[in-house]
Scaffold this active site. Structure first.
Site, PDB file in Angstrom:
ATOM      1  CG  ASP A  72      -1.710   1.250   1.410  1.00 18.18           C
ATOM      2  OD1 ASP A  72      -1.654   2.120   0.515  1.00 18.18           O
ATOM      3  OD2 ASP A  72      -2.392   1.393   2.446  1.00 18.18           O
ATOM      4  CB  ALA A  73       2.740   2.901  -2.667  1.00 22.09           C
ATOM      5  N   GLY A  74       0.918   4.613   0.028  1.00 21.89           N
ATOM      6  CA  GLY A  74       0.068   5.760   0.290  1.00 21.89           C
ATOM      7  C   GLY A  74       0.842   7.059   0.356  1.00 21.89           C
ATOM      8  CB  SER A  76       0.708   9.333   5.359  1.00 23.15           C
ATOM      9  OG  SER A  76       0.018   8.095   5.422  1.00 23.15           O
ATOM     10  CD  GLU A 191      -7.257   4.347  -1.820  1.00 26.68           C
ATOM     11  OE1 GLU A 191      -6.885   4.670  -0.681  1.00 26.68           O
ATOM     12  OE2 GLU A 191      -7.039   5.045  -2.837  1.00 26.68           O
ATOM     13  N   GLY A 215     -21.361   0.024   5.376  1.00 29.21           N
ATOM     14  CA  GLY A 215     -20.756   1.012   4.498  1.00 29.21           C
ATOM     15  C   GLY A 215     -19.407   1.448   5.058  1.00 29.21           C
ATOM     16  CG  ASP A 218      -9.879   4.119   3.602  1.00 27.10           C
ATOM     17  OD1 ASP A 218      -9.420   4.339   4.746  1.00 27.10           O
ATOM     18  OD2 ASP A 218      -9.190   3.656   2.678  1.00 27.10           O
TER      19      ASP A 218
END
Length: 468
Positions: A72-74, A76, A191, A215, A218
């Site tokens: 997961d290359a986010g 932050s 995503e 639901g 994110d």
């Protein structure tokens, strides 16, 4: 002369008829016995699911399990998840946990000017991931690198160059199975859909009616996603989107049931990106969302923004006004029956949205502000709790905040008032939630005897293993 056949007696005819009946009856009896002996397939279980779940497999058959590695290359930071599945796609322990999870900071987007350095930042994560995958499984273990909003926000070809450097790193250094689309920038729809699959999978909701699912909102660093299942009738009312944009509804077939998933991703409205949008509102003057005593700059997406407190310090109501302007709540026209913000259709609401889980930065800031226990995997709160926490934070000067909010990283302290105000505004003014509606902050989800990170990579891993 032809020889005449003897006249057939009645007993001969009865014998022949009995033989014919036996030829028909025996197969029918056998089929009936088989159907009676086999356990029945539930209405929620497809034939494919039934055969996958009930066929007998030798416990010594090593092919009955599989691994998946997802980065997961986010915006932050970068995280790696390693999952181990049995042949029924149930999670299997890796050591004492049901996944390997390791994270580092900063994210790939921090290396916009140096693609090689960006790729090399993943080496420690890659080495740890491979260390838990048995040697004989590595060539058939899919690896995926999903970059999210942080890379989407970079200008020019910076994103493409970073992704190419990561592909080269995997090719030269890893023995994992890396397909042609293994390293990509995830679009927001993917995503959001993966996140919805992850949480509902862990809760055991997949295969149930859409009204029994939950639901998900994110809140990442660069974007925020909302996803929830809607009825077929509501999906038919989904507005058309301009060419090239992701449709509002994604159809998914999971555990023998078809779901119509409303999902939308709002780029530039993740927590870190929203800071830049709020700072733009005040231009180069003091900002009422920045804690008193701070005078500096905020760097995001390769750009620098003036970030200084106003002479009177941070103020709740003024900060709310800035957050509303950043969200463009009152500026964009809604051409649909009902919108969230920015003129985006809200999906129509309904049972699939009533039970709402909010993830990522929502949990982190709530824990840091003191109204959520960081040691719990899930916490029940209300949107108004963010407003109450924001009021306290906005009245705090930067020097006082260092001792009052010891869980907050130093670089985030000046923006604590801003972050909490934005989160409240996003939930209430943006997504239209009642301020006192109960929502669930989620960090991890209990799955069998372990806690699993409630993040989109598990949904991606399920898809990767299913299609490999």
């Amino acid at each position: 002369m032809l020889k005449r056949l003897p006249h057939e007696s009645s007993s001969d005819k009865i014998y022949q008829l009995r033989g014919a009946l036996m030829m028909v009856a025996v197969p029918l009896v056998l089929v009936t016995i088989v159907l009676y002996v086999l356990p029945s397939i539930s209405s929620n279980e497809s034939i494919e699911d039934y055969t996958l779940t009930h066929r007998k497999i030798s416990p010594d058959n090593r092919a009955s399990s599989s691994y998946a590695v997802v980065f997961d290359a986010g915006s932050s930071g970068s995280r790696v998840h390693v999952f181990h599945f049995d042949r029924n796609l149930n999670l299997v322990h890796i050591g004492k946990d049901l996944e390997l999870f390791v994270q580092i900071k900063p994210g790939l987007s921090a290396y916009a000017q140096n693609p090689q350095q960006a790729a090399e930042s993943l080496i420690t994560l890659l080495d740890k991931a491979e260390s838990v995958v048995p040697l004989e499984f590595r060539p058939k273990t899919p690896v995926r690198v999903g970059a999210t909003a942080g890379l989407r926000a970079l200008e020019g070809d910076a994103s493409d160059r970073i992704l190419e450097a990561v592909r080269e790193l995997l090719k030269q250094r890893s023995t994992l199975k890396s397909g042609p689309n293994a390293v990509t920038v995830l679009d927001g729809t993917q995503e959001g859909a993966f996140q919805w699959v992850t949480i509902n999978y862990l809760l055991g909701n997949l295969g149930k009616d859409y009204s029994k699912t939950i639901g998900v909102v994110d809140l990442g660093g660069g974007s925020v996603q909302m996803a929830y299942a809607i009825s077929e009738a509501d999906s038919a009312k989904a507005p058309k989107v301009p060419g090239g944009e992701d449709p509002y509804v994604k159809e998914m077939f999971l555990r023998g049931r078809k779901y119509y998933l409303y999902v939308h991703s709002y780029l530039h409205y993740g927590l870190l990106a929203a800071r830049a949008e709020i700072l733009k509102v005040s231009d180069d003057s003091g900002n009422s969302c920045v804690l008193a005593g701070f005078d500096g700059y905020y760097n995001y997406g390769g750009k620098s923004f003036n970030s200084s407190s106003s002479p009177s310090g941070s103020r709740l109501n003024e900060c709310k006004t800035m957050a509303l302007k950043a969200l463009k709540v009152n500026e964009s026209k809604c051409t649909h029956m009902k919108c969230t913000f920015g003129g985006i259709w809200n999906g129509g609401g309904g049972d699939g949205q009533k039970n709402l889980f909010v993830a990522s930065f929502f949990f982190d800031r709530a824990a840091e502000a003191g109204f959520a226990d960081p040691n719990l995997p899930i916490v029940k709160v209300r949107p108004v709790d963010f407003e109450v926490a924001a009021k306290r934070a906005c009245q705090t000067k930067l020097e006082e905040a260092k001792s009052a909010y010891q869980r907050v990283e130093e670089g985030n302290l000046p923006y604590l008032c801003m972050d909490l105000v934005y989160q409240y505004t996003l939930l209430v003014a943006g997504f239209g939630l009642d301020p006192r509606q109960q929502i669930t902050l989620v960090k991890k989800v209990q799955y069998r005897d372990a806690l699993v990170e409630a993040a989109w990579p598990l949904g991606s891993a399920i898809e990767a293993v299913s299609s490999s």
